[in-house]
Design an enzyme around this catalytic site. Structure first.
Site, PDB file in Angstrom:
ATOM      1  N   SER A 108      -4.027  -5.793  65.348  1.00  0.00           N
ATOM      2  CA  SER A 108      -5.383  -6.263  65.100  1.00  0.00           C
ATOM      3  C   SER A 108      -5.677  -7.444  66.020  1.00  0.00           C
ATOM      4  O   SER A 108      -4.779  -8.199  66.389  1.00  0.00           O
ATOM      5  CB  SER A 108      -5.509  -6.711  63.643  1.00  0.00           C
ATOM      6  OG  SER A 108      -6.655  -7.506  63.453  1.00  0.00           O
ATOM      7  N   SER A 109      -6.953  -7.622  66.354  1.00  0.00           N
ATOM      8  CA  SER A 109      -7.323  -8.736  67.236  1.00  0.00           C
ATOM      9  C   SER A 109      -7.113 -10.093  66.569  1.00  0.00           C
ATOM     10  O   SER A 109      -7.125 -11.123  67.245  1.00  0.00           O
ATOM     11  CB  SER A 109      -8.781  -8.596  67.675  1.00  0.00           C
ATOM     12  OG  SER A 109      -9.636  -8.578  66.547  1.00  0.00           O
ATOM     13  N   CYS A 110      -6.886 -10.111  65.240  1.00  0.00           N
ATOM     14  CA  CYS A 110      -6.674 -11.393  64.557  1.00  0.00           C
ATOM     15  C   CYS A 110      -5.317 -12.011  64.896  1.00  0.00           C
ATOM     16  O   CYS A 110      -5.027 -13.127  64.488  1.00  0.00           O
ATOM     17  CB  CYS A 110      -6.819 -11.238  63.053  1.00  0.00           C
ATOM     18  SG  CYS A 110      -5.482 -10.313  62.278  1.00  0.00           S
ATOM     19  N   TYR A 137      -1.828 -11.928  57.241  1.00  0.00           N
ATOM     20  CA  TYR A 137      -1.981 -10.591  57.828  1.00  0.00           C
ATOM     21  C   TYR A 137      -1.647 -10.629  59.320  1.00  0.00           C
ATOM     22  O   TYR A 137      -0.924  -9.763  59.835  1.00  0.00           O
ATOM     23  CB  TYR A 137      -3.408 -10.102  57.609  1.00  0.00           C
ATOM     24  CG  TYR A 137      -3.719  -8.771  58.251  1.00  0.00           C
ATOM     25  CD1 TYR A 137      -3.251  -7.580  57.702  1.00  0.00           C
ATOM     26  CD2 TYR A 137      -4.506  -8.692  59.396  1.00  0.00           C
ATOM     27  CE1 TYR A 137      -3.551  -6.360  58.271  1.00  0.00           C
ATOM     28  CE2 TYR A 137      -4.808  -7.478  59.982  1.00  0.00           C
ATOM     29  CZ  TYR A 137      -4.327  -6.310  59.418  1.00  0.00           C
ATOM     30  OH  TYR A 137      -4.621  -5.103  59.995  1.00  0.00           O
ATOM     31  N   LYS A 141       1.352  -8.696  61.589  1.00  0.00           N
ATOM     32  CA  LYS A 141       1.084  -7.869  62.766  1.00  0.00           C
ATOM     33  C   LYS A 141       1.828  -8.390  63.998  1.00  0.00           C
ATOM     34  O   LYS A 141       2.335  -7.602  64.810  1.00  0.00           O
ATOM     35  CB  LYS A 141      -0.425  -7.809  63.036  1.00  0.00           C
ATOM     36  CG  LYS A 141      -1.184  -6.978  62.015  1.00  0.00           C
ATOM     37  CD  LYS A 141      -0.734  -5.523  62.058  1.00  0.00           C
ATOM     38  CE  LYS A 141      -1.503  -4.636  61.116  1.00  0.00           C
ATOM     39  NZ  LYS A 141      -1.023  -3.241  61.138  1.00  0.00           N
ATOM     40  N   HIS A 180     -15.115  -5.190  55.772  1.00  0.00           N
ATOM     41  CA  HIS A 180     -15.388  -5.994  56.946  1.00  0.00           C
ATOM     42  C   HIS A 180     -16.898  -6.172  57.123  1.00  0.00           C
ATOM     43  O   HIS A 180     -17.703  -5.573  56.415  1.00  0.00           O
ATOM     44  CB  HIS A 180     -14.760  -5.355  58.182  1.00  0.00           C
ATOM     45  CG  HIS A 180     -13.275  -5.436  58.200  1.00  0.00           C
ATOM     46  ND1 HIS A 180     -12.451  -4.355  57.922  1.00  0.00           N
ATOM     47  CD2 HIS A 180     -12.441  -6.477  58.443  1.00  0.00           C
ATOM     48  CE1 HIS A 180     -11.186  -4.731  58.009  1.00  0.00           C
ATOM     49  NE2 HIS A 180     -11.151  -6.009  58.318  1.00  0.00           N
TER      50      HIS A 180
END
Length: 309
Positions: A108-110, A137, A141, A180
């Site tokens: 994920s881009s987070c 989270y 990842k 989201h």
């Protein structure tokens, strides 16, 4: 991948997993295996070990994860880090034990620092503090990326990691408590239109900028990369352009035909100020997204609008 190869798609009922299954079928792959979470709990090591031993897949798309929006990420912090670590640890390890030819880990881009320079290049990973609301989270990842690289380094496994930008599409989550931003907007404005509600409240100031990629484009990129990319580290998947939350709200309002007012609740968190992927690495390989944002939002709204009364 050859058409006859056995492919396991973990998380096949989620937005990304189901899109990958559709893309594989479209490309002629028919030997696809999957299990629902009721049939196979990926958090349970013994169950995952038994599945891999029995099925012996050649390729694995690891799209299973516990996901949610700002509220869910911030509220269920323990669940998010525990469940995601367990899922990915079990699948990656047992893919290795059963000689899977290649595995793709979806992140994920987070994972990028909250204040990372824009657009975000792959090398910005671990260069600054994360966004606090979804840090557990994101750390899970990041651990998945490192695990793929560690297994590549120690055992010679061909494991790759891909980092999608914000996704939307078929089988998205429209629950207003843990969805989201884009699906939440679609649902809110649809219900406001149905009930004649004079205004819709949008969280935050409307100034943060986000990039949105349709899940079908994401799946197309995943299948492309499974066949054309074999490097350690990670690779971004995105569209290369972003939009402010306020602009997004107006776009959704136009698609839905909601004529009320949009009110921004500035007491609510904005999250990361901007998240735009640098996709030059992906573009050099020859892949580019095809579905424009307005066309994509129109498509998903037409798919779900009759589900809500």
């Amino acid at each position: 991948m050859q058409v006859k190869d056995k492919i396991y798609v973990a998380g096949h009922r989620g937005m990304v997993g189901s899109a990958i299954v559709r893309q594989l079928q479209k490309a002629g792959f028919s030997n696809i295996v999957y299990r629902t979470s009721a049939e196979l709990d990926l958090r349970e090591q013994a169950a995952v070990a038994e599945f891999f031993s029995k099925e012996q897949p050649d390729y694995v798309f690891l799209a299973a994860a516990k996901v949610g929006g700002i509220i869910a990420n911030n509220t269920y912090r323990g669940q998010f880090i525990y469940e995601n670590l367990m899922i990915q640890n079990n699948v990656i390890h047992h893919a290795y034990l059963n000689n899977v030819k290649k595995l793709m880990f979806l992140g994920s881009s987070c994972i990028y620092p909250k204040l990372a320079p824009q657009p975000m290049k792959e090398e910005y990973l671990l260069t600054g503090p994360l966004e606090p609301t979804n840090e557990p989270y994101a750390i899970a990842k990041i651990a998945g990326i490192e695990m793929c690289d560690a297994y590549r380094a120690q055992y010679g496994c061909n494991y790759i990691s891909v980092m999608p930008t914000n996704l939307y599409g078929q089988n998205d989550n429209y629950d207003l408590q843990n969805s989201h931003v884009l699906p939440a907007m679609i649902r809110k404005m649809h219900e406001a239109k149905l009930h004649g509600t004079p205004e819709v409240t949008i969280w935050g100031t409307g100034t943060p900028r986000r990039e949105f990629l349709h899940a079908d484009d994401m799946a197309d990129a995943c299948v492309f990369l499974m066949q054309n990319y074999d490097e350690s580290g990670l690779i971004n998947i995105g569209v290369g352009e972003d939009i402010s939350i306020a602009e997004l709200a107006k776009l959704v309002q136009e698609v839905i035909g909601y004529t009320g007012n949009l009110v921004f609740d500035t007491t609510k968190p904005d999250g990361t100020p901007r998240k735009l992927m640098d996709i030059s690495k992906l573009e050099r390989l020859g892949w580019k997204a095809n579905i424009g944002l307005k066309d994509g939002v129109t498509q998903v709204y037409n798919e779900v609008k009759n589900n809500w009364k």
